[in-house]
Scaffold this motif. Structure first.
Motif, PDB file in Angstrom:
ATOM      1  N   PRO A  55       6.747  -5.422  -2.718  1.00 55.74           N
ATOM      2  CA  PRO A  55       5.770  -5.347  -4.225  1.00 55.74           C
ATOM      3  C   PRO A  55       6.033  -3.870  -4.569  1.00 55.74           C
ATOM      4  O   PRO A  55       6.240  -2.418  -3.678  1.00 55.74           O
ATOM      5  N   GLU A  56       6.054  -3.873  -6.107  1.00 56.58           N
ATOM      6  CA  GLU A  56       6.317  -2.235  -6.873  1.00 56.58           C
ATOM      7  C   GLU A  56       5.089  -1.894  -6.129  1.00 56.58           C
ATOM      8  O   GLU A  56       3.900  -2.676  -6.483  1.00 56.58           O
ATOM      9  N   GLY A  57       5.173  -0.546  -5.886  1.00 60.03           N
ATOM     10  CA  GLY A  57       3.428   0.266  -5.758  1.00 60.03           C
ATOM     11  C   GLY A  57       3.210   0.352  -4.080  1.00 60.03           C
ATOM     12  O   GLY A  57       1.937   1.051  -3.800  1.00 60.03           O
ATOM     13  N   MET A  58       4.715  -0.041  -3.559  1.00 54.97           N
ATOM     14  CA  MET A  58       4.414  -0.255  -2.180  1.00 54.97           C
ATOM     15  C   MET A  58       5.687   0.538  -1.673  1.00 54.97           C
ATOM     16  O   MET A  58       6.790   0.777  -1.813  1.00 54.97           O
ATOM     17  N   GLU A  59       5.239   0.821  -0.037  1.00 48.23           N
ATOM     18  CA  GLU A  59       5.826   1.732   0.929  1.00 48.23           C
ATOM     19  C   GLU A  59       6.000   0.646   1.783  1.00 48.23           C
ATOM     20  O   GLU A  59       5.284  -0.353   2.152  1.00 48.23           O
ATOM     21  N   PRO A 100       0.375   1.177   0.837  1.00 44.37           N
ATOM     22  CA  PRO A 100       0.616   1.204  -0.618  1.00 44.37           C
ATOM     23  C   PRO A 100       0.705   2.800  -0.373  1.00 44.37           C
ATOM     24  O   PRO A 100       1.182   3.977   0.447  1.00 44.37           O
ATOM     25  N   LYS A 101       2.334   2.459  -1.960  1.00 40.73           N
ATOM     26  CA  LYS A 101       2.441   3.902  -1.676  1.00 40.73           C
ATOM     27  C   LYS A 101       1.146   5.197  -2.086  1.00 40.73           C
ATOM     28  O   LYS A 101       0.842   5.000  -2.982  1.00 40.73           O
ATOM     29  N   ALA A 102       1.637   6.634  -1.317  1.00 40.41           N
ATOM     30  CA  ALA A 102       0.548   7.683  -1.078  1.00 40.41           C
ATOM     31  C   ALA A 102       0.933   8.549  -1.901  1.00 40.41           C
ATOM     32  O   ALA A 102       0.555   9.660  -1.729  1.00 40.41           O
ATOM     33  N   PRO A 123      11.607 -11.888   4.940  1.00 42.01           N
ATOM     34  CA  PRO A 123       9.975 -11.390   4.147  1.00 42.01           C
ATOM     35  C   PRO A 123       8.571 -11.460   4.441  1.00 42.01           C
ATOM     36  O   PRO A 123       8.559 -12.712   4.430  1.00 42.01           O
ATOM     37  N   GLY A 124       7.835 -10.838   4.482  1.00 37.85           N
ATOM     38  CA  GLY A 124       6.649 -11.467   4.653  1.00 37.85           C
ATOM     39  C   GLY A 124       5.927 -10.737   4.033  1.00 37.85           C
ATOM     40  O   GLY A 124       5.794  -9.850   3.309  1.00 37.85           O
ATOM     41  N   LYS A 125       4.667 -11.253   3.190  1.00 33.92           N
ATOM     42  CA  LYS A 125       3.955 -10.836   3.076  1.00 33.92           C
ATOM     43  C   LYS A 125       2.843  -9.557   3.466  1.00 33.92           C
ATOM     44  O   LYS A 125       3.092  -8.326   2.649  1.00 33.92           O
ATOM     45  N   ARG A 126       3.064  -9.767   4.890  1.00 30.73           N
ATOM     46  CA  ARG A 126       2.565  -8.097   5.631  1.00 30.73           C
ATOM     47  C   ARG A 126       3.355  -7.756   6.462  1.00 30.73           C
ATOM     48  O   ARG A 126       3.260  -6.800   6.620  1.00 30.73           O
ATOM     49  N   LEU A 127       4.498  -8.529   6.894  1.00 29.57           N
ATOM     50  CA  LEU A 127       5.100  -8.131   8.242  1.00 29.57           C
ATOM     51  C   LEU A 127       7.054  -8.249   7.881  1.00 29.57           C
ATOM     52  O   LEU A 127       6.651  -9.906   7.030  1.00 29.57           O
TER      53      LEU A 127
END
Length: 150
Positions: free
Chosen positions: A81-85, A147-149, A113-117
């Motif tokens: 998702p956007e905003g994630m790394e 989360p993108k930091a 693809p998964g939500k967590r892994l």
């Protein structure tokens, strides 16, 4: 006849990966280059140089492993998702050959693809100066979205 570069098929996705890759000091040092980005797939190129060799002048396993990790990781980023790394949780690699000269083509693909892994694979191919290609390594990887930091 035009000499313009062809359009990038997925410009926003390509930019997302390119921006993240540009922040990686190791990949800059090794001179890895982004070739192609599509949903669930990324291709990278690593040229042969004295920065990527072991004592017998072949590509170093650490450089091969790093390239595979990055290719699989960025394939995973294309589905995050956007905003994630993504960060690597684990990977397993098989080295199939060790060559000199030319460069390494790494193609990372999302397997699940998964939500967590996110599970990915990467295929590393040595491309000789004369264009001959040979298998170099195969990797399977598990990623976690964070989360993108920056």
């Amino acid at each position: 006849m035009t000499t313009e570069a062809p359009p990038i098929p997925h410009p926003a996705l390509h930019q997302r990966v390119a921006d993240s890759l540009a922040r990686q000091g190791l990949m800059r040092h090794l001179q890895a280059r982004l070739v192609r980005v599509a949903p669930g797939e990324v291709e990278l190129w690593l040229p042969y140089s004295d920065k990527v060799t072991q004592q017998q002048d072949g590509f170093h396993g650490g450089a091969i492993g790093a390239l595979a990790d990055i290719a699989g990781g960025y394939a995973g980023l294309t589905v995050a998702p956007e905003g994630m790394e993504v960060v690597t949780v684990e990977y397993k690699i098989n080295f199939l050959g060790n060559d000199q000269g030319g460069g390494l083509r790494a193609i990372g693909r999302v397997v699940k693809p998964g939500k967590r892994l996110i599970v990915t694979s990467a295929e590393i191919t040595h491309v000789a100066d004369d264009g001959r290609a040979s298998a170099c390594a195969l990797m399977q990887q598990t990623l976690m979205a964070v989360p993108k930091a920056y």
